[in-house]
Design an enzyme around this catalytic site. Structure first.
Site, short mmCIF file in Angstrom:
data_model
loop_
_atom_site.label_atom_id
_atom_site.label_comp_id
_atom_site.label_asym_id
_atom_site.label_seq_id
_atom_site.Cartn_x
_atom_site.Cartn_y
_atom_site.Cartn_z
N ASP A 111 0.82 -1.22 0.00
CA ASP A 111 0.00 0.00 0.00
C ASP A 111 0.85 1.26 0.00
OD1 ASP A 111 -1.95 -1.88 0.40
OD2 ASP A 111 -2.83 -0.90 2.15
N ASP A 112 0.20 2.35 -0.41
CA ASP A 112 0.66 3.73 -0.19
C ASP A 112 1.74 4.20 -1.15
OD1 ASP A 112 -1.14 3.57 1.85
OD2 ASP A 112 0.28 3.82 3.49
N HIS A 162 -6.42 2.94 -3.97
CA HIS A 162 -6.25 3.24 -2.54
C HIS A 162 -6.59 4.71 -2.28
CE1 HIS A 162 -5.00 2.08 1.42
NE2 HIS A 162 -3.90 2.81 1.47
N HIS A 166 -5.75 9.53 0.40
CA HIS A 166 -5.57 8.71 1.60
C HIS A 166 -6.28 9.28 2.82
CE1 HIS A 166 -3.40 5.97 4.39
NE2 HIS A 166 -3.31 5.21 3.32
N TYR A 203 -6.56 2.86 6.03
CA TYR A 203 -6.78 2.46 7.42
C TYR A 203 -7.82 1.34 7.54
CZ TYR A 203 -4.96 7.18 7.33
OH TYR A 203 -4.23 8.30 7.00
N HIS A 257 3.67 -2.24 3.20
CA HIS A 257 3.69 -0.87 2.65
C HIS A 257 5.01 -0.62 1.92
CE1 HIS A 257 0.69 -0.77 5.86
NE2 HIS A 257 0.13 0.22 5.21
ZN ZN Z 1 -2.75 3.28 3.10
#
Ligand code: ZN
Length: 306
Positions: A111-112, A162, A166, A203, A257
């Site tokens: 993620d991210d 995603h 965020h 989250y 991540h």
């Molecule tokens: Zn995230």
């Protein structure tokens, strides 16, 4: 090393590495303390490097921020080649934290990203092992690094939505949620020409009602996870690896991540450990496409509700 003190210290250290009788070789004109001081001075001398005990494998720290994972030496285990379908029906379900499948299949998710250094480094590691993963990207970062998303797609990985910035979607209105997902969708389409099939809420925060509306409007099932190494707290690469290895079971979805260097540092040992345990890596959509009928029944009685 012409310095006689260093030469003596060298002999002393050599002897002490070999036997306990080293003290017998200390000339009486010099005290043991003198030798230890000399040895200490010597140990910081580059010429004495061979005498130093084998240093631990370096890791990235604040004082060593340029550390990069060393190039892979020798063969690494490889994920098998699999020609798998990634088309899953809309009826597969609205949200998943794992998928019941027959076989040792798992989905590794990151993620991210994309991140300008960590994501390419991770892509190298995945490519060396023939592993396809799923990247839940942030639209804002996709706009900054579209070439990394292109490479990710070109190397056979899946991209998931995603959101664009965020935010915690459960606190937003439907129109704000719609905008967050649509902006990320459009950024990925612009960067890499693909339509995403899945989403993960930042989250893990998405109400059941929102999951249903997102599924109906965007066709995205909400993808949560069954293994969370809490890597974003930066517990150290060894801890990330052991948490993932101990938590992963067949059909599992592993959360990590690629935003964090430490997580990427943990990946060679993590990926190799999972391969050695017999797991086969697939993308999230491939995992959903191989869902068994039994899984449908299980999902109905035990919905993920994080
Ligand atoms: Zn995230």
């Amino acid at each position: 090393m012409p310095n006689p003190l260093n030469t003596l210290a060298y002999r002393f250290l050599n002897a002490s590495l070999q036997s306990d009788s080293a003290a017998q070789e200390i000339p009486s004109s010099l005290s043991r303390r003198g030798f230890l001081l000399a040895a200490a001075a010597l140990s910081s001398c580059s010429a004495a490097a061979p005498l130093k005990p084998q240093a631990a494998a370096p890791v990235k720290t604040t004082s060593n921020s340029n550390y990069r994972t060393p190039a892979i030496q020798g063969p690494v285990p490889r994920n098998p080649d699999m020609a798998l379908n990634s088309d899953f029906p809309n009826s597969a379900g609205v949200s998943f934290s794992r998928v019941l499948v027959s076989g040792n299949f798992i989905a590794m998710t990151f993620d991210d990203g994309p991140h300008p250094q960590n994501t390419p480094r991770l892509l190298d590691m995945l490519r060396a092992r023939n592993i396809k993963a799923t990247f839940f990207v942030i639209g804002r970062s996709v706009d900054l690094y579209p070439q990394i998303v292109r490479r990710t797609v070109a190397e056979g990985h899946e991209i998931g939505n995603h959101t664009h910035t965020h935010r915690l979607l459960s606190k937003l209105s439907d129109s704000e949620v719609r905008l967050e997902l649509a902006r990320c969708r459009d950024s990925v389409a612009r960067a890499a020409g693909v339509q995403m099939r899945t989403m993960r809420p930042p989250y893990g925060g998405l109400l059941q009602r929102q999951r249903e509306f997102v599924h109906a409007e965007f066709g995205y099932p909400t993808i949560l996870w069954s293994v969370d190494p809490l890597d974003w707290k930066r517990p150290g690469p060894g801890v990330v690896t052991s948490r993932i290895l101990s938590g992963t079971t067949a059909g599992g979805i592993v959360l990590a991540h690629d935003l964090h260097a430490q997580t990427v540092d943990a990946m060679p040992a993590t990926l190799d450990g999972l391969l050695h345990r017999g797991f086969k890596f697939v993308t999230v959509s491939q995992l959903l496409a191989m869902k068994t009928d039994t899984a449908t029944a299980q999902a109905a009685v035990a919905p993920a509700n994080h």
